[in-house]
Design a protein around this motif. Structure first.
Motif, PDB file in Angstrom:
ATOM      1  N   GLN A   1       2.163   9.633  -0.963  1.00 20.95           N
ATOM      2  CA  GLN A   1       1.134   9.623   0.066  1.00 20.95           C
ATOM      3  C   GLN A   1      -0.027  10.552  -0.264  1.00 20.95           C
ATOM      4  O   GLN A   1      -0.926  10.756   0.549  1.00 20.95           O
TER       5      GLN A   1
ATOM      6  N   GLY B   1       0.611   4.127   1.445  1.00 23.58           N
ATOM      7  CA  GLY B   1       0.830   4.774   2.743  1.00 23.58           C
ATOM      8  C   GLY B   1       1.899   4.096   3.578  1.00 23.58           C
ATOM      9  O   GLY B   1       2.447   4.690   4.498  1.00 23.58           O
ATOM     10  N   LEU B   2       2.199   2.841   3.271  1.00 19.23           N
ATOM     11  CA  LEU B   2       3.149   2.104   4.105  1.00 19.23           C
ATOM     12  C   LEU B   2       4.578   2.171   3.577  1.00 19.23           C
ATOM     13  O   LEU B   2       5.497   1.666   4.201  1.00 19.23           O
ATOM     14  N   LEU B   3       4.767   2.814   2.417  1.00 21.94           N
ATOM     15  CA  LEU B   3       6.106   2.821   1.809  1.00 21.94           C
ATOM     16  C   LEU B   3       7.118   3.545   2.677  1.00 21.94           C
ATOM     17  O   LEU B   3       8.298   3.248   2.640  1.00 21.94           O
ATOM     18  N   GLY B   4       6.642   4.493   3.476  1.00 25.92           N
ATOM     19  CA  GLY B   4       7.549   5.270   4.321  1.00 25.92           C
ATOM     20  C   GLY B   4       8.279   4.435   5.352  1.00 25.92           C
ATOM     21  O   GLY B   4       9.251   4.883   5.942  1.00 25.92           O
ATOM     22  N   SER B   5       7.814   3.214   5.587  1.00 26.45           N
ATOM     23  CA  SER B   5       8.489   2.399   6.600  1.00 26.45           C
ATOM     24  C   SER B   5       9.272   1.252   5.972  1.00 26.45           C
ATOM     25  O   SER B   5       9.862   0.447   6.668  1.00 26.45           O
TER      26      SER B   5
ATOM     27  N   ASN C   1       4.117   2.292  14.013  1.00 24.58           N
ATOM     28  CA  ASN C   1       3.797   1.870  12.640  1.00 24.58           C
ATOM     29  C   ASN C   1       2.812   0.714  12.643  1.00 24.58           C
ATOM     30  O   ASN C   1       1.958   0.609  11.774  1.00 24.58           O
TER      31      ASN C   1
ATOM     32  N   GLN D   1       9.038   3.018  16.954  1.00 24.47           N
ATOM     33  CA  GLN D   1       8.701   3.123  15.535  1.00 24.47           C
ATOM     34  C   GLN D   1       7.911   1.899  15.092  1.00 24.47           C
ATOM     35  O   GLN D   1       6.899   2.010  14.400  1.00 24.47           O
TER      36      GLN D   1
ATOM     37  N   THR E   1       5.816   8.478   9.312  1.00 30.86           N
ATOM     38  CA  THR E   1       6.358   9.591   8.549  1.00 30.86           C
ATOM     39  C   THR E   1       5.315  10.197   7.612  1.00 30.86           C
ATOM     40  O   THR E   1       5.629  11.038   6.779  1.00 30.86           O
ATOM     41  N   PHE E   2       4.080   9.775   7.737  1.00 32.80           N
ATOM     42  CA  PHE E   2       3.026  10.274   6.856  1.00 32.80           C
ATOM     43  C   PHE E   2       2.739  11.743   7.144  1.00 32.80           C
ATOM     44  O   PHE E   2       2.554  12.543   6.239  1.00 32.80           O
TER      45      PHE E   2
ATOM     46  N   GLU F   1       0.842  -1.199   0.000  1.00 28.51           N
ATOM     47  CA  GLU F   1       0.000   0.000   0.000  1.00 28.51           C
ATOM     48  C   GLU F   1       0.876   1.247   0.000  1.00 28.51           C
ATOM     49  O   GLU F   1       1.913   1.277   0.666  1.00 28.51           O
TER      50      GLU F   1
ATOM     51  N   ALA G   1      -4.584   2.174   9.540  1.00 29.18           N
ATOM     52  CA  ALA G   1      -5.076   3.316   8.779  1.00 29.18           C
ATOM     53  C   ALA G   1      -4.358   3.411   7.432  1.00 29.18           C
ATOM     54  O   ALA G   1      -4.593   4.345   6.670  1.00 29.18           O
ATOM     55  N   GLY G   2      -3.469   2.449   7.154  1.00 31.42           N
ATOM     56  CA  GLY G   2      -2.749   2.447   5.885  1.00 31.42           C
ATOM     57  C   GLY G   2      -1.698   3.533   5.778  1.00 31.42           C
ATOM     58  O   GLY G   2      -1.354   3.957   4.685  1.00 31.42           O
ATOM     59  N   VAL G   3      -1.182   4.000   6.904  1.00 30.97           N
ATOM     60  CA  VAL G   3      -0.139   5.022   6.851  1.00 30.97           C
ATOM     61  C   VAL G   3       1.006   4.639   7.786  1.00 30.97           C
ATOM     62  O   VAL G   3       0.937   3.622   8.482  1.00 30.97           O
ATOM     63  N   THR G   4       2.061   5.446   7.803  1.00 28.34           N
ATOM     64  CA  THR G   4       3.179   5.226   8.715  1.00 28.34           C
ATOM     65  C   THR G   4       3.459   6.508   9.475  1.00 28.34           C
ATOM     66  O   THR G   4       2.860   7.541   9.206  1.00 28.34           O
TER      67      THR G   4
ATOM     68  N   GLU H   1       5.953  12.450  -0.195  1.00 32.35           N
ATOM     69  CA  GLU H   1       4.696  13.181  -0.021  1.00 32.35           C
ATOM     70  C   GLU H   1       3.794  12.992  -1.234  1.00 32.35           C
ATOM     71  O   GLU H   1       2.572  12.927  -1.107  1.00 32.35           O
TER      72      GLU H   1
ATOM     73  N   PRO I   1       8.413  13.577   7.824  1.00 35.11           N
ATOM     74  CA  PRO I   1       8.499  13.895   6.406  1.00 35.11           C
ATOM     75  C   PRO I   1       9.089  15.286   6.137  1.00 35.11           C
ATOM     76  O   PRO I   1       8.767  16.234   6.858  1.00 35.11           O
TER      77      PRO I   1
END
Lengths: 457, 280
Positions: A437, A272-276, B125, B121, B136-137, A270, B131-134, A434, B226
């Protein structure tokens, strides 16, 4: 009870004093023996950049000591901390005698520390002298490995895909993927069939965790900027054009977007998860056969082979150039170059400098040394001391050589060595993240890249 | 006897003095000197004057890091001290298992910031994944993550200091206030808090400086992502120092400014809280 514990504490204290005392005497005897021993004058200190081959360098050092009696101390900087390690090590009394600079920009920083190597055999070994880092008549950095990157694919999955009956019929084999349009056709169709192919996605995660975004902000950005610099007038080659450019227009930003979108939209992860995600994550997705393609370079084979439960056969690993939709890209090859230049510290004693040069010449020209280079380090070497059959055997290196020798194909040089600073790269990767996302649009990515180039120059 | 001690004085002071000079005084003055120079390694530097300071202040990242650090420090100083004090109050009531809980709350303080950063972290995470985010979102996740982490790390330590302070309050003072008909909050406000003011001074000082200088957890948890929006001052200095060629001096200049701000804030805080301390 109290008495007992106080006795115990006393003993502990005494022991620790003893410990210190012993250490001290040890090191002092060491240093005296060093002073009396002639060979410390020529002790070599090699600060290694590549963590993946640190153990090989240890072996080489042991072998060299056995053959010549000269000690080589190998220290490896942890991934992505070479500049930090070098900065602190160089300031020490026992400074590295051989270190690495990452190209013309790195040379600017370390110019005061780079010895002129123009009179050495090592320089004369270079098949293409223009690869070295020079200034005036001096030669300050000598590349020791030729590397390539592109899109690594798993041929087994590709074969299974091309055998499907209900696939698209426009592109019928990997060999027909010669431009972005065909790549997109195949990739998007593969995504539709991902359940049949038993893959999570076509591309491995576009890793963006900290320290893991160089595949995008450096390697991928190399392609569109190469085309831009190639068109610049008044320069002999695109890297020089990059070094000379005070501003960029990022003319091929749309092409960057093409391939970047393709990566993230056809991935098993997904957005949104690429940041990790880290590069390790991407490489293991590929090695476990969960994805069909990943952008990386020749050095990645060790990583793929090292993943536990690796499902990719050696023969199934292939390389494709990074196509971005630029006109005439059918003739484009892999991105081939180096950011690994050896430099000898000009501030250590003459004896150590000579010993360091001798060591490097031994490594890249003696039979023993060359064996390590091709078989253990698996470097494609830029030196003419290597015969045609002295090439590494891993699949990615073989693919690289195949691409280099193909008629009518031009490799893309590594012009990213001209990128102004780490801050520029970081700005680019934050903008990309960014964008992935959904917090900013592509126009702003382009603008931020252009602005930050200008600021960092 | 007295004379003897005077003669031996250098022997006892020397090790500490040497350590102080080597580990603090010399690097400190060298740092100030280096902030006025351009250098690659600390052994070769050429003097350039205040140019580095001008560059430091014209750098947006420095000011935004300063603002982020200030917000973070305010929030974490308040939360850490309130929670630590509350825990200290509870754990001095003589409940069962008091010692066990004191140990448990103190333990996170023994773990290094880098490790904590990575552990949190993973935890954060793991939660945000739904929520489909991390982390650093969005910078506010990073901000909250840092606050939670700092609380987790510092509360135990501050709690121990508060416990020591509370236990030092003479029992008859509390008894006397009870006899005079004071309720819990009256006792708290008029007896306990004034009596633990020395602990408050030290705890505020420690949390303030620790939060302001936070580096390791910041590096491990978000690394400024970010887009550098969760970079605190110490991390910004580090990145200036290593991220750009020829900016080592600027990083050093930022570090000197950083020291001045930290010293100023701590001195002001010490002055204010000291005045509130009471003598019995």
């Amino acid at each position: 009870m109290k008495k007992l514990s106080s006795i115990f504490l006393c003993v502990v204290m005494m022991l620790s004093f003893f410990g210190c005392g012993k250490d001290n005497t040890d090191s002092s005897t060491n240093s005296t023996s060093q002073n009396t021993n002639q060979s410390t004058e020529t002790e070599i200190y090699f600060l290694n950049f590549k963590p993946e081959v640190s153990s090989v360098y240890e072996e080489i050092a042991a072998k060299y000591k056995e053959e010549t009696g000269v000690t080589v101390k190998v220290v490896t900087a942890a991934s992505d901390t070479y500049e930090q390690t070098l900065t602190s090590e160089v300031a020490k009394k026992d400074a590295p005698t051989i270190f690495q600079i990452n190209g013309p920009i790195g040379y600017r920083k370390w110019a005061n520390y780079c010895l002129d190597l123009s009179d050495t055999n090592l320089y004369s070994f270079l098949s293409d002298k223009s690869l070295a880092i020079t200034q005036g008549n001096g030669v300050y950095g000598i590349p020791y490995v030729v590397e390539a990157y592109g899109i690594i694919y798993n041929d087994d999955i590709m074969d299974r895909y091309f055998e499907l009956d209900d696939r698209q019929k426009k592109v019928n084999s990997v060999d027909e993927i010669t431009n972005f349009e065909n790549l997109r056709t195949v990739v998007e169709d593969m995504t539709k069939h991902k359940n049949t192919l038993e893959i999570d996605g076509v591309f491995a995660s576009t890793s963006f965790s900290s320290g893991n975004s160089w595949r995008w902000n450096t390697h991928l950005a190399n392609v569109p900027l190469y085309y831009e610099f190639k068109e610049a007038e008044g320069f002999d080659d695109p890297t020089l054009a990059g070094l000379g450019a005070d501003e960029i227009t990022f003319k091929y930003a749309e092409n960057f977007k093409n391939i970047f979108d393709l990566y993230v939209n056809n991935s098993g992860t997904e957005k949104g998860l690429l940041g990790s995600k880290s590069i390790g994550d991407s490489m293991s997705e590929f090695a476990l056969g969960k994805v069909a393609m990943v952008q990386n370079g020749t050095w990645a084979y060790k990583e793929i082979a090292g993943v536990e439960g690796n499902k990719v056969e050696e023969d199934d690993i292939g390389f494709l150039p990074i196509y971005t939709g630029v006109k005439g890209e059918e003739k484009q090859g892999l991105c081939i170059g180096t950011e690994n230049y050896l430099a000898v510290n000009s501030k250590v004693s003459k004896g150590k400098q000579q010993a360091s040069i001798d060591f490097l010449e031994w490594l890249f020209s003696s039979r023993e040394g060359k064996k390590y280079v091709t078989e253990k380090l698996e470097f494609i070497s830029p030196f003419n001391t290597f015969e045609d059959d002295e090439l590494p055997e891993d699949p990615l290196s073989k693919e690289t050589i195949r691409w280099m020798n193909r008629d009518g194909i031009t490799s893309v040089p590594w012009i990213f060595t001209s990128f102004p600073s780490e801050v520029f790269k970081e700005e680019l990767s934050s903008a990309l993240l960014e964008y992935v996302q959904g917090q900013t649009d592509w126009t702003s990515v382009r603008k931020r890249t252009v602005d930050s180039w200008k600021n960092e120059k | 006897m007295h004379n003897n001690l005077k003669k031996q004085f250098p022997i006892f002071v020397l090790p500490t003095l040497a350590a102080f000079l080597i580990a603090f005084a010399i690097p400190f003055f060298m740092g100030i000197y280096l902030s006025l120079t351009e250098f690659t390694t600390i052994t070769d530097a050429s003097f350039v004057g205040v140019q580095n300071y001008m560059k430091a202040f014209s750098d947006n990242s420095f000011l935004s890091a300063l603002w982020f650090t200030v917000r973070f420090t305010v929030v974490s100083v308040i939360t850490v001290n309130i929670i630590a004090f509350t825990l200290a109050m509870i754990l001095t009531k003589g409940l069962r298992g008091t010692n066990f809980f004191r140990t448990v709350f103190f333990m996170p303080n023994l773990i290094g910031g880098i490790v904590l950063g990575y552990i949190w972290q993973i935890i954060i995470n793991g939660i945000l994944q739904y929520a489909g985010v991390t982390i650093t979102f969005d910078p506010k996740y990073g901000f909250l993550g840092l606050v939670v982490l700092t609380n987790w790390q510092l509360i135990g330590y501050m709690m121990i200091i508060y416990i020591a302070g509370i236990q030092n309050i003479p029992g008859d003072l509390i008894d006397a206030s009870r006899v005079d008909g004071a309720g819990f909050f009256d006792t708290l406000k008029n007896v306990i808090i004034p009596m633990v003011m020395p602990s408050v001074t030290i705890c505020l000082f420690l949390t303030l400086t620790n939060s302001f200088k936070l580096f390791d957890a910041n590096l491990a948890l978000t690394d400024g992502a970010p887009a550098g929006k969760t970079t605190m001052l110490a991390l910004d200095i580090y990145k200036t120092f290593y991220g750009r060629i020829g900016y080592q001096g600027v990083g050093q200049a930022k570090a000197v400014v950083f020291f001045l701000i930290a010293a100023l804030i701590s001195l002001v805080q010490l002055g204010i809280t000291r005045r509130k301390e009471v003598d019995v």
